[in-house]
Design an enzyme around this catalytic site. Structure first.
Site, PDB file in Angstrom:
ATOM      1  N   ARG A 120       0.690  -1.114   0.003  1.00 58.99           N
ATOM      2  CA  ARG A 120       0.013  -0.091   0.055  1.00 58.99           C
ATOM      3  C   ARG A 120       0.778   1.263   0.051  1.00 58.99           C
ATOM      4  NH1 ARG A 120      -3.305  -2.968   3.513  1.00 58.99           N
ATOM      5  NH2 ARG A 120      -5.006  -4.005   2.361  1.00 58.99           N
ATOM      6  N   LYS A 141       2.832  11.571 -11.195  1.00 57.49           N
ATOM      7  CA  LYS A 141       1.952  10.687 -11.903  1.00 57.49           C
ATOM      8  C   LYS A 141       2.927   9.577 -12.213  1.00 57.49           C
ATOM      9  CE  LYS A 141      -1.323  13.468 -14.880  1.00 57.49           C
ATOM     10  NZ  LYS A 141      -1.776  13.897 -15.973  1.00 57.49           N
ATOM     11  N   GLU A 183       9.065  17.969 -24.521  1.00 59.08           N
ATOM     12  CA  GLU A 183       8.611  18.239 -23.663  1.00 59.08           C
ATOM     13  C   GLU A 183       8.947  19.522 -22.905  1.00 59.08           C
ATOM     14  OE1 GLU A 183       5.880  16.833 -22.530  1.00 59.08           O
ATOM     15  OE2 GLU A 183       5.935  14.764 -22.470  1.00 59.08           O
ATOM     16  N   LYS A 225       6.180  23.032 -14.807  1.00 60.92           N
ATOM     17  CA  LYS A 225       5.382  22.085 -13.858  1.00 60.92           C
ATOM     18  C   LYS A 225       4.968  22.264 -12.462  1.00 60.92           C
ATOM     19  CE  LYS A 225       4.802  17.306 -14.477  1.00 60.92           C
ATOM     20  NZ  LYS A 225       4.970  16.115 -15.130  1.00 60.92           N
ATOM     21  N   GLU A 235      -5.205  16.956 -11.165  1.00 54.61           N
ATOM     22  CA  GLU A 235      -5.628  17.051 -12.419  1.00 54.61           C
ATOM     23  C   GLU A 235      -7.279  17.145 -12.228  1.00 54.61           C
ATOM     24  OE1 GLU A 235      -3.749  15.385 -15.806  1.00 54.61           O
ATOM     25  OE2 GLU A 235      -5.237  15.651 -16.895  1.00 54.61           O
ATOM     26  N   ARG A 239      -3.951  21.099 -14.481  1.00 51.05           N
ATOM     27  CA  ARG A 239      -3.152  20.157 -14.817  1.00 51.05           C
ATOM     28  C   ARG A 239      -3.257  19.531 -16.120  1.00 51.05           C
ATOM     29  NH1 ARG A 239       0.337  15.953 -10.995  1.00 51.05           N
ATOM     30  NH2 ARG A 239       1.749  15.228 -12.622  1.00 51.05           N
ATOM     31  N   ASN A 243      -0.980  18.307 -20.363  1.00 50.52           N
ATOM     32  CA  ASN A 243      -1.343  17.368 -21.648  1.00 50.52           C
ATOM     33  C   ASN A 243      -1.227  17.958 -22.998  1.00 50.52           C
ATOM     34  OD1 ASN A 243      -3.155  14.491 -21.664  1.00 50.52           O
ATOM     35  ND2 ASN A 243      -1.781  14.729 -20.170  1.00 50.52           N
ATOM     36  N   HIS A 246      -0.635  15.805 -26.045  1.00 47.31           N
ATOM     37  CA  HIS A 246      -0.369  14.509 -25.847  1.00 47.31           C
ATOM     38  C   HIS A 246      -1.633  13.620 -26.031  1.00 47.31           C
ATOM     39  CE1 HIS A 246       2.652  15.877 -23.202  1.00 47.31           C
ATOM     40  NE2 HIS A 246       2.890  14.528 -22.517  1.00 47.31           N
ATOM     41  N   HIS A 250      -0.214  10.478 -27.498  1.00 52.04           N
ATOM     42  CA  HIS A 250      -0.619   9.219 -26.703  1.00 52.04           C
ATOM     43  C   HIS A 250      -1.264   8.151 -27.622  1.00 52.04           C
ATOM     44  CE1 HIS A 250      -0.548  10.417 -22.127  1.00 52.04           C
ATOM     45  NE2 HIS A 250       0.810  10.191 -22.683  1.00 52.04           N
ATOM     46  N   HIS A 263       8.212   8.942 -26.992  1.00 55.85           N
ATOM     47  CA  HIS A 263       6.903   9.882 -26.565  1.00 55.85           C
ATOM     48  C   HIS A 263       6.883  11.295 -26.850  1.00 55.85           C
ATOM     49  CE1 HIS A 263       4.099  11.024 -23.514  1.00 55.85           C
ATOM     50  NE2 HIS A 263       4.993  12.001 -22.984  1.00 55.85           N
TER      51      HIS A 263
HETATM   52  P1  NAD Z   1      12.750   5.948 -21.515  1.00 53.62           P
HETATM   53  O1  NAD Z   1      12.597   5.775 -20.168  1.00 53.62           O
HETATM   54  O2  NAD Z   1      12.188   4.788 -22.458  1.00 53.62           O
HETATM   55  O3  NAD Z   1      14.318   6.372 -21.898  1.00 53.62           O
HETATM   56  C1  NAD Z   1      14.488   6.384 -23.213  1.00 53.62           C
HETATM   57  C2  NAD Z   1      15.533   5.504 -23.779  1.00 53.62           C
HETATM   58  O4  NAD Z   1      16.804   5.963 -23.258  1.00 53.62           O
HETATM   59  C3  NAD Z   1      15.752   4.133 -23.281  1.00 53.62           C
HETATM   60  O5  NAD Z   1      16.064   3.155 -24.305  1.00 53.62           O
HETATM   61  C4  NAD Z   1      16.827   4.171 -22.481  1.00 53.62           C
HETATM   62  O6  NAD Z   1      17.567   3.075 -22.420  1.00 53.62           O
HETATM   63  C5  NAD Z   1      17.831   5.214 -22.584  1.00 53.62           C
HETATM   64  N1  NAD Z   1      18.681   5.978 -21.661  1.00 53.62           N
HETATM   65  C6  NAD Z   1      18.135   6.469 -20.484  1.00 53.62           C
HETATM   66  N2  NAD Z   1      18.961   7.198 -20.044  1.00 53.62           N
HETATM   67  C7  NAD Z   1      20.057   6.985 -20.600  1.00 53.62           C
HETATM   68  C8  NAD Z   1      21.359   7.427 -20.428  1.00 53.62           C
HETATM   69  N3  NAD Z   1      21.815   8.360 -19.602  1.00 53.62           N
HETATM   70  N4  NAD Z   1      22.261   7.343 -21.332  1.00 53.62           N
HETATM   71  C9  NAD Z   1      22.042   6.374 -22.505  1.00 53.62           C
HETATM   72  N5  NAD Z   1      20.670   5.907 -22.553  1.00 53.62           N
HETATM   73  C10 NAD Z   1      19.690   6.203 -21.753  1.00 53.62           C
HETATM   74  O7  NAD Z   1      11.884   7.240 -22.167  1.00 53.62           O
HETATM   75  P2  NAD Z   1      12.059   8.695 -21.455  1.00 53.62           P
HETATM   76  O8  NAD Z   1      11.737   9.390 -22.890  1.00 53.62           O
HETATM   77  O9  NAD Z   1      12.788   9.070 -20.747  1.00 53.62           O
HETATM   78  O10 NAD Z   1      10.389   8.651 -20.799  1.00 53.62           O
HETATM   79  C11 NAD Z   1       9.067   8.480 -21.689  1.00 53.62           C
HETATM   80  C12 NAD Z   1       8.002   7.866 -20.651  1.00 53.62           C
HETATM   81  O11 NAD Z   1       7.773   9.036 -19.796  1.00 53.62           O
HETATM   82  C13 NAD Z   1       6.885   7.774 -21.337  1.00 53.62           C
HETATM   83  O12 NAD Z   1       6.399   6.140 -21.056  1.00 53.62           O
HETATM   84  C14 NAD Z   1       5.852   8.686 -21.196  1.00 53.62           C
HETATM   85  O13 NAD Z   1       4.541   8.286 -20.880  1.00 53.62           O
HETATM   86  C15 NAD Z   1       6.192   9.103 -19.622  1.00 53.62           C
HETATM   87  N6  NAD Z   1       6.051  10.459 -19.121  1.00 53.62           N
HETATM   88  C16 NAD Z   1       5.576  10.424 -17.734  1.00 53.62           C
HETATM   89  C17 NAD Z   1       5.359  11.770 -17.331  1.00 53.62           C
HETATM   90  C18 NAD Z   1       5.062  11.982 -16.114  1.00 53.62           C
HETATM   91  O14 NAD Z   1       4.510  12.687 -15.658  1.00 53.62           O
HETATM   92  N7  NAD Z   1       4.701  10.872 -15.106  1.00 53.62           N
HETATM   93  C19 NAD Z   1       5.479  12.894 -18.312  1.00 53.62           C
HETATM   94  C20 NAD Z   1       6.115  12.948 -19.404  1.00 53.62           C
HETATM   95  C21 NAD Z   1       6.239  11.492 -19.886  1.00 53.62           C
HETATM   96  N1  GLY Z   2       2.832  14.966 -18.117  1.00 50.59           N
HETATM   97  C1  GLY Z   2       1.444  15.314 -17.539  1.00 50.59           C
HETATM   98  C2  GLY Z   2       1.356  15.394 -16.007  1.00 50.59           C
HETATM   99  O1  GLY Z   2       2.351  15.716 -15.468  1.00 50.59           O
HETATM  100  O2  GLY Z   2       0.246  16.033 -15.667  1.00 50.59           O
END
Ligand code: NAD
Ligand code: GLY
Length: 362
Positions: A120, A141, A183, A225, A235, A239, A243, A246, A250, A263
């Site tokens: 939990r 999130k 982003e 942010k 949200e 918030r 998006n 997105h 998405h 992404h």
């Molecule tokens: P990711 O985590 O897949 O990383 C991208 C790639 O880079 C991967 O192949 C990884 O192996 C590589 N990598 C990471 N760090 C590295 C480094 N320092 N050196 C070499 N390679 C490296 O992708 P991302 O773009 O970081 O994140 C995308 C995700 O984030 C999506 O799932 C998206 O939905 C999510 N997201 C969430 C929020 C939120 O508010 N929670 C906001 C925006 C995006």
């Molecule tokens: N990336 C969308 C949020 O954090 O709300």
């Protein structure tokens, strides 16, 4: 080094941004939390590059284990979530254990959701390693994907802290730098016109992003942010502006198959459509053509891949978390630096998306 404070209704936590700050900032934060044990959930590529160094630093003082997740969006899945929970249970993690999310947004979202649900809820710290994670690591999130839609299963669960060591970003592949840059641009477009102008005037290709610019854009992006999350953690209102780009982005990611389009590339296409739509709806000149040319120069795809049918994207957009009662809510721009939302009947949005695609968004 810069410390920012993220304030939300459910608690506040620091974000430290700087170079080579793991030894000082991370160990300092962990000693405050006094965990019984630590589980690092690491991206495979990041683990290969930096894992041993982190493990050695932690094992001097804490019982520490690592779960390595194969890289890629397709692993932000229920199967990975279940495997990690099993691994944690078999290790005997207890309620005083700590999770470290070591990687980009995929790891941050997945490890955060594991932390939110294990017994939990146990604390977790974000150790972001991508530019995109200036967004994903902040704001709480956490989620996994479902074949029916992105981030459909998740929670709002804030980390105990975010330690953003820029030294990790030096190995980031170019396409991932571009993905994260989308982003940053989003944060400028929805909430900081000066940031947007600096980016548009100073970065024509990814090689223009030097260390100083990188740190500046990360800090300014996080500030946008942080202001939004402070006002609306869960949200219920503003918030949704985060998006921007997105709703279509998405849908493209999910329809193409997770991991096929990054992404940030999905969000870039979504932002272009949203800017074009904003000009139509709000009857303003938002420099759509100029922005499209800029995106093209940066290497972003500037249109929906031909293989993805408009109808399938609309069906996915109807399942977006902002959609309700058969209408699709889009985040649009009232001006550069100022966002709002508008709802569309699905037939209306289908025609508009089709028109945008026919006008040559490729
Ligand atoms: P990711 O985590 O897949 O990383 C991208 C790639 O880079 C991967 O192949 C990884 O192996 C590589 N990598 C990471 N760090 C590295 C480094 N320092 N050196 C070499 N390679 C490296 O992708 P991302 O773009 O970081 O994140 C995308 C995700 O984030 C999506 O799932 C998206 O939905 C999510 N997201 C969430 C929020 C939120 O508010 N929670 C906001 C925006 C995006
Ligand atoms: N990336 C969308 C949020 O954090 O709300």
């Amino acid at each position: 080094m810069k410390d920012l404070l993220i304030e939300t209704a459910s608690g506040s936590y620091p974000v430290s941004v700087g170079r080579n700050i793991i030894d000082t900032k991370l160990l300092g934060k962990i000693s405050e939390l006094k965990p019984s044990s630590i589980l690092i959930i690491a991206d495979a590529a990041v683990q290969t590059l930096y894992g041993e160094q982190l493990l050695q630093a932690l094992r001097k003082s804490y019982k520490t284990e690592v779960y390595v997740l194969p890289s890629g969006e397709e692993h932000k899945s229920f199967e990975s979530f279940y495997d990690i929970q099993t691994y944690a249970l078999k290790l005997g993690l207890d309620r005083k254990s700590l999770i470290l999310a070591f990687g980009g947004g995929v790891i941050g979202d997945l490890a955060g959701f594991v932390a939110a649900t294990y017994m939990r809820g146990i604390p977790f710290i974000q150790l972001p390693t991508t530019l995109l994670a200036h967004d994903s690591a902040v704001g709480g999130k956490v989620a996994i994907n479902h074949p029916e839609g992105k981030n459909m299963i998740g929670a709002f669960y804030q980390p105990a802290g975010v330690i953003y060591d820029l030294a990790f970003l030096s190995t980031l592949p170019r396409n991932e730098l571009r993905s994260g840059f989308a982003e940053v641009i989003k944060h400028g477009l929805i909430g900081n016109i000066d940031l947007f102008k600096q980016l548009a005037a100073g970065i024509y290709n990814l090689d223009d992003i030097d260390d100083e610019k990188l740190q500046h854009m990360i800090i300014e992006g996080i500030r946008v942010k942080a202001a939004v999350v402070k006002e609306d953690e869960k949200e219920t209102g503003v918030r949704a502006h985060l998006n921007f780009g997105h709703t279509l982005g998405h849908a493209i990611e999910a329809e193409a198959g997770y991991g096929k389009i990054s992404h940030g590339d999905g969000v870039a296409i979504g932002m272009l459509f949203a800017i074009w739509l904003s000009e139509k709806v709000n009857k303003k000149d938002l420099h759509y053509e100029k922005i499209k040319k800029w995106f093209k120069g940066l290497g972003f795809p500037i249109g929906v891949p031909h293989s993805l049918p408009t109808e399938s994207l609309i069906i996915r957009m109807l399942k977006d978390k902002k959609s309700h009662s058969g209408t699709i809510t889009m985040v649009l721009l009232n001006a550069i630096g100022e966002a709002g939302t508008s709802s569309f009947e699905s037939d209306q949005l289908r025609s508009l998306l089709e028109k945008w695609r026919q006008e040559g968004s490729d």
